[in-house]
Design an enzyme around this catalytic site. Structure first.
Site, PDB file in Angstrom:
ATOM      1  N   HIS A 157       0.816  -1.212   0.000  1.00 48.13           N
ATOM      2  CA  HIS A 157       0.000   0.000   0.000  1.00 48.13           C
ATOM      3  C   HIS A 157       0.855   1.269   0.000  1.00 48.13           C
ATOM      4  CE1 HIS A 157      -3.668   2.053   0.001  1.00 48.13           C
ATOM      5  NE2 HIS A 157      -4.143   1.785   1.203  1.00 48.13           N
ATOM      6  N   ASP A 190      -2.314   2.139  -4.465  1.00 51.04           N
ATOM      7  CA  ASP A 190      -3.539   2.562  -3.787  1.00 51.04           C
ATOM      8  C   ASP A 190      -4.627   1.510  -3.962  1.00 51.04           C
ATOM      9  OD1 ASP A 190      -2.398   4.955  -2.967  1.00 51.04           O
ATOM     10  OD2 ASP A 190      -2.966   5.984  -4.828  1.00 51.04           O
TER      11      ASP A 190
END
Length: 512
Positions: free
Chosen positions: A483, A487
């Site tokens: 992450h 995204d």
């Protein structure tokens, strides 16, 4: 004649290194492939072997200097230096000097090249015992490194007269494993090694290895972090502390200074709870293999480093199964390999990675490195643990080429024949837990990659299609991603594109 010693290729995207340690000084005699120095990059430690025999000449790059790829490190002068050294070392090297004597001398069995940045191995199995006759190229023993198994063939025919490294012992790159003597008739008596060498070998088996000079970059990093060498476990040659060892110590929460800490250091692992004697008698304790230790360390490092999340979806495998059943016989006849599911998933992932390139990228310090190619890692289970052979440039391959590559790499993985190069450089990984019956799981990232796709078991389930309940072969898909650079939108988009391509494979032909 002067031979130049230059910086070798350091790895993908690595352009410079620091000279960590010189093992030779000007005037020393060197043999072909003898280690001259050690270079340290941001990711790996690289040993530089001698390209020719001779006498060490000028050292151009001193310890601590930063050098680029193909830069001049030193020179080797051919001639008298090697001869002088050979005379001085004659007692210790008599066996090796006579290895080419056709009348029957001694031949040393040495540890072969283990791969880039691999400096040691464990002796796994001896196939021969002292006194056995061997033929040239017959397998003598098997070594185990962090990633691969290496078989050691006999360099010549003869009788195995001495085994210097027993099963379970750790040996260094270019170390001596055993001695062969005479022709393969068992008539030659085992040669006696010089007393000094015998004592040295015995000491090496019982004493702790001497800790050498720490890498200059590691010293600087320890000073900046407020650590002393006793707080950092060195993984370099002879226990030297390298730069990445310091980074691991800092990440593990090493204290600023052992001198100001009164409490004892915490153990490396949580101690095992006491076991009743009647239970202990029925337990079996087996040492973890080096491969299993590496797998455990890398998986834990992945969890500690990446901001890992997993997103899920499901795919209707009807179209792929129908297409596969329709063409599987023609496919085998033309290409000589079966049409499996992995080529469809590989193609679908390559298609999706073009749209969501961050899933195919990696973090390097404060930079994001985008890859304009796909080197696909295909996780494979073996008797000794999970390995990930890499299919290079999978995005430019046909279905048949992918299937052939997967079959060949899988067979080599199961036989323990994969080389280090075949497991390096992957940009994305596919793991198929479905072959073991897994219905749902969360795969762990394979650093430094930013994405891994988990395949699972195909199971008939009732699905609502156009307002009607029908039975369809369904598979759950799981994408674990970093992450820090991927995204949620990108991760979900990637998985949806994979789902769409598998549910309608014609999209791959139309590049949709």
């Amino acid at each position: 004649m002067t031979t130049e010693v230059r910086v070798p290729t350091l790895g993908e995207s690595v352009t410079e290194a620091t000279v960590a340690t010189w093992f030779k000084k000007p005037g020393d005699a060197v043999q072909v492939d003898e280690m001259l120095c050690e270079l340290e990059t941001d990711k790996v430690t690289v040993e530089v072997p001698a390209p020719a025999a001779g006498t060490m000449g000028e050292i151009v790059a001193a310890e601590g200097d930063t050098v680029g790829v193909n830069a001049l490190l030193a020179t080797i002068e051919a001639g008298a230096g090697a001869q002088t050294s050979a005379k001085a070392d004659a007692p210790a090297k008599a066996a090796k000097e006579s290895s080419n004597d056709s009348s029957g001398g001694n031949v040393d069995v040495m540890v072969p090249t283990l791969g880039e940045s691999v400096t040691e191995a464990t002796v796994s199995t001896w196939f021969k015992k002292v006194g056995d006759n061997v033929s040239q190229d017959e397998m003598l023993c098997e070594l185990e490194t962090d990633k691969v198994s290496v078989e050691v063939p006999a360099p010549a025919a003869g009788t195995l007269t001495e085994i210097l490294a027993q099963e379970g012992e750790t040996v260094q790159a270019n170390g001596k494993l055993a001695v062969l003597s005479g022709a393969a008739d068992g008539a030659v008596e085992p040669a006696q090694r010089p007393a000094a060498e015998t004592a040295s070998s015995g000491d090496a088996k019982t004493a702790e290895p001497r800790k050498g000079e720490d890498a200059p970059s590691a010293k600087k990093a320890m000073a900046e972090a407020g650590l002393n060498p006793d707080q950092v476990k060195g993984t370099g040659r002879d226990g030297r502390v390298m730069k990445d060892d310091v980074a691991r110590a800092v990440a593990a929460g090493a204290t600023a200074s052992a001198a100001t800490t009164a409490a004892p250091a915490a153990p490396a692992a949580t101690p095992r709870a006491p076991v009743p004697a009647e239970d202990a008698a029925r337990e079996e304790r087996v040492k973890m293999t080096r491969l299993r230790q590496t797998i455990a360390r890398r998986l834990k490092d992945s969890q500690n480093t990446a901001a890992m999340l997993t997103t899920y979806n499901e795919v209707d495998m009807t179209a792929v199964m129908e297409l596969r059943n329709e063409y599987k016989e023609e496919f085998v006849k033309k290409h000589g390999v079966k049409l499996g599911f992995m080529s469809f998933f590989t193609k679908a992932c390559c298609h999706a990675l073009r749209e969501v390139p961050e899933v195919n990228a990696e973090i390097d310090g404060t930079d994001i490195v985008y890859k304009n190619f796909v080197h696909m890692g295909i996780a494979a289970g073996t008797p000794t643990g999970l390995v990930v052979p890499v299919i290079r440039d999978a995005d430019s391959m046909s279905f048949a080429t992918i299937e052939k590559a997967i079959a060949e790499k899988g067979a080599r993985a199961r036989d323990g024949k994969l080389s280090m190069a075949e497991m390096q450089g992957g940009t994305f990984t596919i793991s198929n837990g479905g072959v073991y019956g897994s219905l749902m799981s969360s795969p762990i990232l394979n650093p430094p990659q930013s994405g891994i796709l988990g395949m699972h078991k195909i199971q008939d389930r009732p699905m609502a299609i156009n307002g009607e309940v029908v039975i369809r072969p369904m598979m759950y898909l799981a994408l674990s991603y970093d992450h820090r650079i991927v995204d949620g939108k990108g991760a979900v988009t990637f998985l949806v594109r994979v789902k769409e391509a598998l549910e309608d494979p014609r999209r791959l032909l139309m590049d949709l």
